[in-house]
Design a protein around this motif. Structure first.
Motif, PDB file in Angstrom:
ATOM      1  N   ARG A  95       8.288  -4.581  -5.788  1.00 22.61           N
ATOM      2  CA  ARG A  95       8.569  -3.174  -6.101  1.00 22.61           C
ATOM      3  C   ARG A  95       8.163  -2.828  -7.541  1.00 22.61           C
ATOM      4  NH1 ARG A  95      14.345  -0.191  -5.479  1.00 22.61           N
ATOM      5  NH2 ARG A  95      13.562   1.919  -5.730  1.00 22.61           N
ATOM      6  N   GLU A  96       8.425  -3.733  -8.479  1.00 21.45           N
ATOM      7  CA  GLU A  96       8.014  -3.507  -9.864  1.00 21.45           C
ATOM      8  C   GLU A  96       6.486  -3.502  -9.991  1.00 21.45           C
ATOM      9  OE1 GLU A  96      11.498  -5.321 -12.696  1.00 21.45           O
ATOM     10  OE2 GLU A  96      10.135  -6.732 -11.737  1.00 21.45           O
ATOM     11  N   ALA A  97       5.831  -4.416  -9.305  1.00 23.67           N
ATOM     12  CA  ALA A  97       4.370  -4.485  -9.351  1.00 23.67           C
ATOM     13  C   ALA A  97       3.761  -3.211  -8.763  1.00 23.67           C
ATOM     14  CB  ALA A  97       3.871  -5.710  -8.588  1.00 23.67           C
ATOM     15  N   MET A  98       4.314  -2.740  -7.662  1.00 28.16           N
ATOM     16  CA  MET A  98       3.814  -1.510  -7.036  1.00 28.16           C
ATOM     17  C   MET A  98       4.040  -0.310  -7.957  1.00 28.16           C
ATOM     18  SD  MET A  98       2.394  -2.344  -4.275  1.00 28.16           S
ATOM     19  CE  MET A  98       2.430  -1.368  -2.818  1.00 28.16           C
ATOM     20  N   GLN A  99       5.169  -0.283  -8.631  1.00 25.17           N
ATOM     21  CA  GLN A  99       5.442   0.815  -9.559  1.00 25.17           C
ATOM     22  C   GLN A  99       4.461   0.781 -10.731  1.00 25.17           C
ATOM     23  OE1 GLN A  99       7.153   3.378  -9.123  1.00 25.17           O
ATOM     24  NE2 GLN A  99       7.411   4.265 -11.138  1.00 25.17           N
ATOM     25  N   PHE A 100       4.165  -0.409 -11.230  1.00 26.46           N
ATOM     26  CA  PHE A 100       3.200  -0.554 -12.318  1.00 26.46           C
ATOM     27  C   PHE A 100       1.820  -0.064 -11.876  1.00 26.46           C
ATOM     28  CE2 PHE A 100       0.049  -3.159 -14.634  1.00 26.46           C
ATOM     29  CZ  PHE A 100       0.291  -2.682 -15.909  1.00 26.46           C
ATOM     30  N   ILE A 127      -5.160   4.090  -4.707  1.00 25.31           N
ATOM     31  CA  ILE A 127      -4.035   3.275  -5.175  1.00 25.31           C
ATOM     32  C   ILE A 127      -2.782   4.133  -5.312  1.00 25.31           C
ATOM     33  CG2 ILE A 127      -3.189   1.833  -7.079  1.00 25.31           C
ATOM     34  CD1 ILE A 127      -6.173   1.074  -7.558  1.00 25.31           C
ATOM     35  N   VAL A 128      -2.919   5.362  -5.818  1.00 26.02           N
ATOM     36  CA  VAL A 128      -1.774   6.275  -5.944  1.00 26.02           C
ATOM     37  C   VAL A 128      -1.126   6.505  -4.585  1.00 26.02           C
ATOM     38  CG1 VAL A 128      -1.119   8.683  -6.388  1.00 26.02           C
ATOM     39  CG2 VAL A 128      -2.553   7.475  -8.023  1.00 26.02           C
ATOM     40  N   ILE A 129      -1.932   6.781  -3.586  1.00 16.92           N
ATOM     41  CA  ILE A 129      -1.396   7.078  -2.252  1.00 16.92           C
ATOM     42  C   ILE A 129      -0.691   5.864  -1.659  1.00 16.92           C
ATOM     43  CG2 ILE A 129      -2.051   7.643   0.125  1.00 16.92           C
ATOM     44  CD1 ILE A 129      -4.212   9.508  -1.144  1.00 16.92           C
ATOM     45  N   ALA A 130      -1.351   4.704  -1.718  1.00 18.90           N
ATOM     46  CA  ALA A 130      -0.753   3.497  -1.138  1.00 18.90           C
ATOM     47  C   ALA A 130       0.550   3.117  -1.840  1.00 18.90           C
ATOM     48  CB  ALA A 130      -1.746   2.338  -1.205  1.00 18.90           C
ATOM     49  N   THR A 131       0.537   3.091  -3.158  1.00 23.81           N
ATOM     50  CA  THR A 131       1.748   2.705  -3.888  1.00 23.81           C
ATOM     51  C   THR A 131       2.807   3.801  -3.824  1.00 23.81           C
ATOM     52  OG1 THR A 131       0.790   3.496  -5.972  1.00 23.81           O
ATOM     53  CG2 THR A 131       0.527   1.147  -5.453  1.00 23.81           C
ATOM     54  N   GLY A 132       2.388   5.056  -3.760  1.00 26.06           N
ATOM     55  CA  GLY A 132       3.346   6.156  -3.646  1.00 26.06           C
ATOM     56  C   GLY A 132       4.106   6.112  -2.332  1.00 26.06           C
ATOM     57  N   ILE A 133       3.399   5.803  -1.251  1.00 28.46           N
ATOM     58  CA  ILE A 133       4.066   5.675   0.058  1.00 28.46           C
ATOM     59  C   ILE A 133       5.071   4.528   0.008  1.00 28.46           C
ATOM     60  CG2 ILE A 133       3.689   5.004   2.468  1.00 28.46           C
ATOM     61  CD1 ILE A 133       1.038   6.635   2.312  1.00 28.46           C
ATOM     62  N   TYR A 134       4.652   3.404  -0.543  1.00 27.58           N
ATOM     63  CA  TYR A 134       5.549   2.254  -0.649  1.00 27.58           C
ATOM     64  C   TYR A 134       6.781   2.589  -1.501  1.00 27.58           C
ATOM     65  CZ  TYR A 134       7.396  -2.338  -1.774  1.00 27.58           C
ATOM     66  OH  TYR A 134       8.237  -3.408  -1.941  1.00 27.58           O
ATOM     67  N   ASN A 135       6.549   3.169  -2.680  1.00 25.53           N
ATOM     68  CA  ASN A 135       7.659   3.494  -3.579  1.00 25.53           C
ATOM     69  C   ASN A 135       8.617   4.499  -2.946  1.00 25.53           C
ATOM     70  OD1 ASN A 135       6.706   1.820  -5.599  1.00 25.53           O
ATOM     71  ND2 ASN A 135       5.627   3.445  -6.672  1.00 25.53           N
ATOM     72  N   SER A 136       8.080   5.486  -2.252  1.00 24.63           N
ATOM     73  CA  SER A 136       8.925   6.498  -1.616  1.00 24.63           C
ATOM     74  C   SER A 136       9.759   5.882  -0.499  1.00 24.63           C
ATOM     75  CB  SER A 136       8.061   7.627  -1.050  1.00 24.63           C
ATOM     76  OG  SER A 136       7.343   8.239  -2.082  1.00 24.63           O
ATOM     77  N   TRP A 137       9.133   5.038   0.286  1.00 22.98           N
ATOM     78  CA  TRP A 137       9.834   4.380   1.393  1.00 22.98           C
ATOM     79  C   TRP A 137      10.970   3.512   0.853  1.00 22.98           C
ATOM     80  CZ3 TRP A 137      10.033   5.088   6.414  1.00 22.98           C
ATOM     81  CH2 TRP A 137      10.566   4.093   7.224  1.00 22.98           C
ATOM     82  N   GLU A 138      10.677   2.752  -0.181  1.00 19.05           N
ATOM     83  CA  GLU A 138      11.703   1.894  -0.786  1.00 19.05           C
ATOM     84  C   GLU A 138      12.791   2.732  -1.468  1.00 19.05           C
ATOM     85  OE1 GLU A 138      12.193  -1.520  -0.841  1.00 19.05           O
ATOM     86  OE2 GLU A 138      10.660  -1.503   0.720  1.00 19.05           O
ATOM     87  N   GLY A 139      12.393   3.830  -2.116  1.00 18.59           N
ATOM     88  CA  GLY A 139      13.359   4.692  -2.795  1.00 18.59           C
ATOM     89  C   GLY A 139      14.340   5.348  -1.852  1.00 18.59           C
ATOM     90  N   GLN A 140      13.922   5.557  -0.625  1.00 15.48           N
ATOM     91  CA  GLN A 140      14.799   6.159   0.382  1.00 15.48           C
ATOM     92  C   GLN A 140      15.451   5.104   1.270  1.00 15.48           C
ATOM     93  OE1 GLN A 140      15.733   9.551   1.049  1.00 15.48           O
ATOM     94  NE2 GLN A 140      15.079   9.517  -1.070  1.00 15.48           N
ATOM     95  N   GLY A 141      15.329   3.848   0.907  1.00 13.24           N
ATOM     96  CA  GLY A 141      15.971   2.778   1.665  1.00 13.24           C
ATOM     97  C   GLY A 141      15.357   2.570   3.034  1.00 13.24           C
TER      98      GLY A 141
END
Length: 177
Positions: A29-34, A84-98
């Motif tokens: 999650r930290e790597a994806m956010q970076f 990269i923005v789209i791929a990591t944004g989807i991941y971050n959003s999914w994780e942020g919403q549990g």
């Protein structure tokens, strides 16, 4: 070079101390956010500098073909950053919403994410228009350069809105009702 190094250090610090750090140290999650922060900095920074500084300077100096060539190179760079923005944004959003989209419109974080996504989609659509204009053959005319300058300025304003929403989003707790 020093400036780039400082920006990368800042992004790493933000990634390792923000919402992504809630899972522990050195996580996916930290790597994806970076990666997300680096790619959004490339996308937004490129568009903002191009729209507010580079395009007006090239257009006012009657360097129309240079503006077209600059725009084409910028578009290629931004396309990679955008993927990269789209791929990591989807991941971050999914994780942020549990892992669930159900609470998205019911939380302040989710509503801000939806607003940010709206601006991102507007910027994407507008960027597609700019990319279409960039396919015009050289030599460029004053009219094409003027349109390009205006469209890039508009896209820059949309990117500023995305950054404002991102900053607000970073200061909201994800997933809380």
């Amino acid at each position: 070079m020093l400036g780039i190094g400082l920006v990368v250090c800042f992004l790493a610090f933000r990634s390792f101390n923000g919402h992504a750090a809630s899972d522990g140290d050195f996580t996916l999650r930290e790597a994806m956010q970076f990666l997300h922060l680096c790619s959004i900095a490339t996308w937004s920074g490129g568009v903002i500098i191009a729209g507010l500084i580079t395009a007006p300077c090239l257009a006012s100096a009657n360097h129309f073909d240079d503006l077209a060539l600059f725009g084409r190179r910028l578009s290629q760079t931004i396309t990679v950053a955008l993927a990269i923005v789209i791929a990591t944004g989807i991941y971050n959003s999914w994780e942020g919403q549990g892992g669930s989209l159900v609470p998205l419109p019911h939380t302040p974080w989710g509503r801000m994410l939806l607003l940010k996504l709206s601006f991102v989609l507007l910027a994407l659509g507008h960027g597609a228009r700019v990319r279409f204009l960039l396919k015009a053959p050289l030599p460029w005319t004053d009219r094409q350069a003027t349109i390009m300058r205006r469209w890039l300025r508009t896209e820059a304003m949309l990117m500023i809105a995305v950054i404002v929403c991102s900053a607000w989003l970073a200061n909201l707790p994800p997933g809380e009702m």
